[in-house]
Structure formats: structure tokens, C-alpha cells
Design an enzyme around this catalytic site. Structure first.
Site, PDB file in Angstrom:
ATOM      1  N   ASP A  83      -6.139  -7.207   4.322  1.00  0.00           N
ATOM      2  CA  ASP A  83      -7.281  -6.612   3.622  1.00  0.00           C
ATOM      3  C   ASP A  83      -8.154  -7.708   3.030  1.00  0.00           C
ATOM      4  O   ASP A  83      -9.369  -7.746   3.217  1.00  0.00           O
ATOM      5  CB  ASP A  83      -6.770  -5.680   2.509  1.00  0.00           C
ATOM      6  CG  ASP A  83      -7.904  -5.067   1.708  1.00  0.00           C
ATOM      7  OD1 ASP A  83      -8.869  -4.595   2.332  1.00  0.00           O
ATOM      8  OD2 ASP A  83      -7.823  -5.075   0.466  1.00  0.00           O
TER       9      ASP A  83
ATOM     10  N   TYR B 102       0.813  -1.213   0.000  1.00  0.00           N
ATOM     11  CA  TYR B 102       0.000   0.000   0.000  1.00  0.00           C
ATOM     12  C   TYR B 102       0.847   1.264   0.000  1.00  0.00           C
ATOM     13  O   TYR B 102       0.385   2.314  -0.422  1.00  0.00           O
ATOM     14  CB  TYR B 102      -0.911   0.029   1.235  1.00  0.00           C
ATOM     15  CG  TYR B 102      -2.182  -0.760   1.106  1.00  0.00           C
ATOM     16  CD1 TYR B 102      -2.150  -2.129   0.910  1.00  0.00           C
ATOM     17  CD2 TYR B 102      -3.417  -0.131   1.192  1.00  0.00           C
ATOM     18  CE1 TYR B 102      -3.322  -2.848   0.812  1.00  0.00           C
ATOM     19  CE2 TYR B 102      -4.592  -0.847   1.096  1.00  0.00           C
ATOM     20  CZ  TYR B 102      -4.543  -2.215   0.908  1.00  0.00           C
ATOM     21  OH  TYR B 102      -5.705  -2.918   0.810  1.00  0.00           O
TER      22      TYR B 102
ATOM     23  N   LYS C  69       3.692 -15.305   2.874  1.00  0.00           N
ATOM     24  CA  LYS C  69       3.918 -16.070   1.642  1.00  0.00           C
ATOM     25  C   LYS C  69       5.424 -16.308   1.568  1.00  0.00           C
ATOM     26  O   LYS C  69       6.099 -15.911   0.609  1.00  0.00           O
ATOM     27  CB  LYS C  69       3.368 -15.279   0.436  1.00  0.00           C
ATOM     28  CG  LYS C  69       3.381 -16.044  -0.874  1.00  0.00           C
ATOM     29  CD  LYS C  69       2.339 -17.144  -0.968  1.00  0.00           C
ATOM     30  CE  LYS C  69       2.483 -17.928  -2.260  1.00  0.00           C
ATOM     31  NZ  LYS C  69       1.619 -19.132  -2.314  1.00  0.00           N
TER      32      LYS C  69
ATOM     33  N   ASP D 299      -2.314 -18.452   0.947  1.00  0.00           N
ATOM     34  CA  ASP D 299      -3.303 -19.185   0.137  1.00  0.00           C
ATOM     35  C   ASP D 299      -3.973 -20.269   0.978  1.00  0.00           C
ATOM     36  O   ASP D 299      -5.188 -20.461   0.944  1.00  0.00           O
ATOM     37  CB  ASP D 299      -2.666 -19.752  -1.142  1.00  0.00           C
ATOM     38  CG  ASP D 299      -1.354 -20.472  -0.908  1.00  0.00           C
ATOM     39  OD1 ASP D 299      -0.802 -20.406   0.211  1.00  0.00           O
ATOM     40  OD2 ASP D 299      -0.853 -21.118  -1.854  1.00  0.00           O
TER      41      ASP D 299
ATOM     42  N   ASP E 179     -12.045  -9.385   4.584  1.00  0.00           N
ATOM     43  CA  ASP E 179     -13.307  -9.441   3.829  1.00  0.00           C
ATOM     44  C   ASP E 179     -13.824 -10.876   3.771  1.00  0.00           C
ATOM     45  O   ASP E 179     -15.020 -11.130   3.919  1.00  0.00           O
ATOM     46  CB  ASP E 179     -13.114  -8.934   2.386  1.00  0.00           C
ATOM     47  CG  ASP E 179     -13.454  -7.458   2.228  1.00  0.00           C
ATOM     48  OD1 ASP E 179     -13.189  -6.679   3.174  1.00  0.00           O
ATOM     49  OD2 ASP E 179     -13.969  -7.070   1.163  1.00  0.00           O
TER      50      ASP E 179
HETATM   51  C1  IPM Z   1     -10.291  -1.572   3.970  1.00  0.00           C
HETATM   52  C2  IPM Z   1     -10.549  -1.012   2.595  1.00  0.00           C
HETATM   53  C3  IPM Z   1      -9.396  -0.089   2.228  1.00  0.00           C
HETATM   54  C4  IPM Z   1      -8.126  -0.920   2.240  1.00  0.00           C
HETATM   55  C5  IPM Z   1      -9.583   0.646   0.880  1.00  0.00           C
HETATM   56  C6  IPM Z   1     -10.860   1.447   0.835  1.00  0.00           C
HETATM   57  C7  IPM Z   1      -8.403   1.496   0.553  1.00  0.00           C
HETATM   58  O1  IPM Z   1     -10.710  -2.048   1.675  1.00  0.00           O
HETATM   59  O2  IPM Z   1     -10.202  -0.783   4.931  1.00  0.00           O
HETATM   60  O3  IPM Z   1     -10.214  -2.794   4.113  1.00  0.00           O
HETATM   61  O4  IPM Z   1      -7.807  -1.565   1.243  1.00  0.00           O
HETATM   62  O5  IPM Z   1      -7.453  -0.919   3.267  1.00  0.00           O
HETATM   63 MG    MG Z   2     -10.769  -3.972   2.544  1.00  0.00          MG
END
Ligand code: IPM
Ligand code: MG
Length: 350
Positions: free
Chosen positions: A244, A143, A188, A220, A248
Site C-alpha cells: 500500500d 489489514y 522487514k 525501509d 503510493d
Molecule cells: C489502496 C487504498 C486502500 C488500501 C484503502 C482505501 C483501504 O489505499 O487501495 O491502496 O489501503 O488498500
Molecule cells: Mg493505498
């Protein structure tokens, strides 16, 4: 009554709607725990690009760094989507805050509610007993590495220093000490040099925490294990991009990403609190967004930055009660709007 200053950054899309509920609820509960909140609202993300041409102004960063805590809704939307590297993007506001405030540790707890077991795409027997915490490195890695674009070539670089890895790992081990005593470090290391450094540093940090069990897992494999045996995880420590993606994925264990809160912390008590979900432009402005992730993020703020853990426990319990009573926002198959869920949480607090 001590007054604490909280920067409020509603942002874009559903951000203002979910932030509105969190603020209303914190205002109701905080005074009962000896706190009043002095909220000050600022622009960040797309709305800041529209007003100032940049997703985060120096003034807003300064206002946030002088606050006790920051609450953020969400940033981004189709209006500002671009692949042009010279155009500002809303996400730069979020990344600028994380790095400008030195918030390197991102905590994302995942604990499915028994009342929502049927809402998860995973079978109940898989998710039962899951209680995990993703500790994501937030100010390094891909990032923030050097990047560039040429007509036929582009690159992003992943850099980690031992200091960045060790302070994050320390967070993970300390968190595990107050939980089930297990750290899974995700990397990884079979391919990436940064991951090999990561692994060595984590092993070094583990030596200072002999009571904590440490396991290493390739990312993975971790993605697979998260859906096949999520209850076996306690604390996951991992680099920025892997965290990240895995958070999710882990969100769906609870049935909806609309449920997952997060706290971003650094060396002091200043923290930034935001839902894990995004700005959901498709449903913005309709009053149907699920505010629970933001309300739970506010609970994390009361716990970690405002020194009011009892207030945080009460908020968590109020959300539990609302869900246990069968109330559901649309993302969980119900029909209750943002405000209605907020009202129910307030009623459960009373
Ligand atoms: C998160 C989001 C952010 C990230 C984006 C919006 C930049 O997906 O906070 O998980 O990738 O960190
Ligand atoms: Mg995210």
C-alpha cells in the site's frame, strides 16, 4: 457477440466521474473486439452506508462474485470519517470485496510516460527507463488480522500463512518471467516474524523458477531505493501494508497518483479493477478529476478478465497518444476536465 457481465461500483467522491469515462470508453472499444458489456451498477462505500448502514451488502458481494469482472471508482470521504471502532467505514466495503472475492494478488504497474518526465518531482535521469510492477498481497496481513480497542490500548495483528505467501510469490515470479526476469521481495525480516516466514517461503518458490533473479530488500531501504534508482526494479512482491505504502510512493515517479491503475486477481479470471488513487473529496463533483488511472484500469480488465488484450493495447496506446500530444488534466499542470480527457482518448481510439 458474447455479452460479459461487469459490476460497476462508482463509490464516493470522484469515483462516479472517473468511472463514467471508463465505461464510455470501454463501450466504444469493446464491440470492435467482439464483446458487449452488460454493466450493472451497485452501491459500495459511503453511499452504501447512507443507503443500507453498511459499506458492502451481501447482495452486492453476490452480484460481484457472479460477474466476469468488477470495476470500482473510489470509496471514502469526510462525511464518513470516524475513529469510532463501532461505526461503519467506507473502506470496509473495499476490503470486504477484496477478501470476499478472494482477490489476493494486487498488480500495480508503474511506467512513467516520456511525455510526463517533467511532471515528476524526480529528475528525468532518475526515472528514465523505469518499468516496474508492484505485486501486493491483498487479503492478509495487518489489514485482516485480529484487532481491538480498549480505552487506553489498541492492537492490530499481522498474520501470514505459508499458503498466502507462496501463492502471491508465484504470481510475482510468473509476472517476472514475462518481463525482465527479476523479483525483489520486500519485507522487514530483521524485525518481524511474519517477514522471516515470508522470506523463507519466497526462497522456496524461487527454487521453482531458476531463470528468475531474486533479491530481498528491507522495506525501509526499498522506500529509499524507489526514489533513488527506480529503474533497477522489475517486479516487487510484498505484503499488504508495505505494498500500500510503496505503491503510493512509486506513483509519484509518473508525476501523479492520478495515473496509476490496478488489478486485483485471485485463482480464476474474476478480477476487480480500480485506480490506485482515492475519492479526492476536495475536487469531487467539479468535473476536474483525472480519469486516466481508471481508464488504464479498464484496460487491465480487458486484458486479464475479458480476454481482449488487443483492446487493452489500444486503450493504452490511446492514452499514450493523448499525453504525447501535450494534453494535461489539472493534476499534471493542465486545465482539461474529466470529460475532455475522456473525449480525447475516444478520439485517439478512432
Ligand atoms: C489502496 C487504498 C486502500 C488500501 C484503502 C482505501 C483501504 O489505499 O487501495 O491502496 O489501503 O488498500
Ligand atoms: Mg493505498
Amino acid at each position: 457477440m458474447p455479452e460479459v457481465s461487469v459490476a460497476l461500483l462508482p463509490g464516493d467522491g470522484i469515483g462516479p466521474e472517473v468511472i463514467g469515462e471508463a465505461r464510455r470508453i470501454v463501450d466504444a472499444v469493446a464491440p470492435q473486439h467482439g464483446l458487449t458489456i452488460d454493466w450493472h451498477e451497485h452501491l459500495v462505500g459511503g453511499v452504501s452506508i447512507d443507503a443500507h448502514g453498511t459499506a458492502l451488502t451481501d447482495d452486492v458481494l453476490e452480484a460481484c462474485s457472479g460477474s466476469t469482472a468488477v470495476m470500482l471508482g473510489a470509496v471514502g470521504g469526510p462525511k464518513w470519517d470516524t475513529t469510532d471502532p463501532d461505526k461503519p467505514r467506507p473502506e470496509q466495503g473495499l476490503l470486504g470485496l477484496r477478501s470476499g472475492l478472494g482477490l489476493y494478488a494486487n498488480l500495480r504497474p508503474v511506467r512513467p510516460w516520456p511525455a510526463l518526465y517533467e511532471a515528476s518531482p524526480l529528475r528525468r535521469e532518475r526515472i528514465e527507463g523505469t518499468d516496474l510492477l508492484v505485486v501486493r498481497e491483498l487479503t492478509g496481513g495487518l489489514y485482516f488480522g485480529e484487532r481491538g480497542r480498549e480505552p487506553e490500548r489498541a492492537f492490530d495483528t499481522c498474520v501470514y500463512t505459508t499458503e498466502e505467501v507462496s501463492r502471491l510469490a508465484e504470481w510475482g515470479f510468473r509476472a517476472a518471467a514475462g518481463r525482465r526476469g527479476k523479483v525483489t521481495s520486500v519485507d522487514k525480516a530483521n524485525v518481524l516474524e511474519t517477514s522471516r516466514l515470508w522470506r523463507e517461503v519466497v526462497i522456496g518458490v524461487a527454487a521453482g523458477h531458476p531463470d528468475i533473479e531474486l533479491e530481498h530488500m528491507l522495506v525501509d531501504n526499498a522506500a529509499m531505493q524507489l526514489v533513488s534508482r527506480p529503474a533497477d526494479f522489475d517486479v516487487i512482491v510484498t505484503e499488504n501494508l508495505f505494498g500500500d505504502i510503496l505503491s503510493d510512493e512509486a506513483a509519484m515517479i509518473t508525476g501523479s497518483i492520478g495515473m496509476l491503475p490496478s488489478a486485483s486477481l485471485g485463482p480464476g479470471t474474476l478480477g476487480m479493477y480500480e485506480p490506485v488513487h482515492g475519492s479526492a473529496p476536495d475536487i469531487a463533483g467539479r468535473g476536474v478529476a483525472n480519469p486516466i488511472a481508471t481508464v488504464l484500469s479498464a484496460a487491465m480488465m480487458l486484458r486479464y478478465s475479458l480476454g481482449a488484450p488487443e483492446a487493452a493495447d489500444r486503450l493504452d496506446a490511446a492514452v499514450d497518444a493523448v499525453l504525447a500530444a501535450g494534453h494535461r488534466p489539472p493534476d499534471l499542470g493542465g486545465a482539461l476536465g474529466t470529460r475532455e480527457i475522456g473525449d480525447l482518448i475516444l478520439a485517439a481510439l478512432a
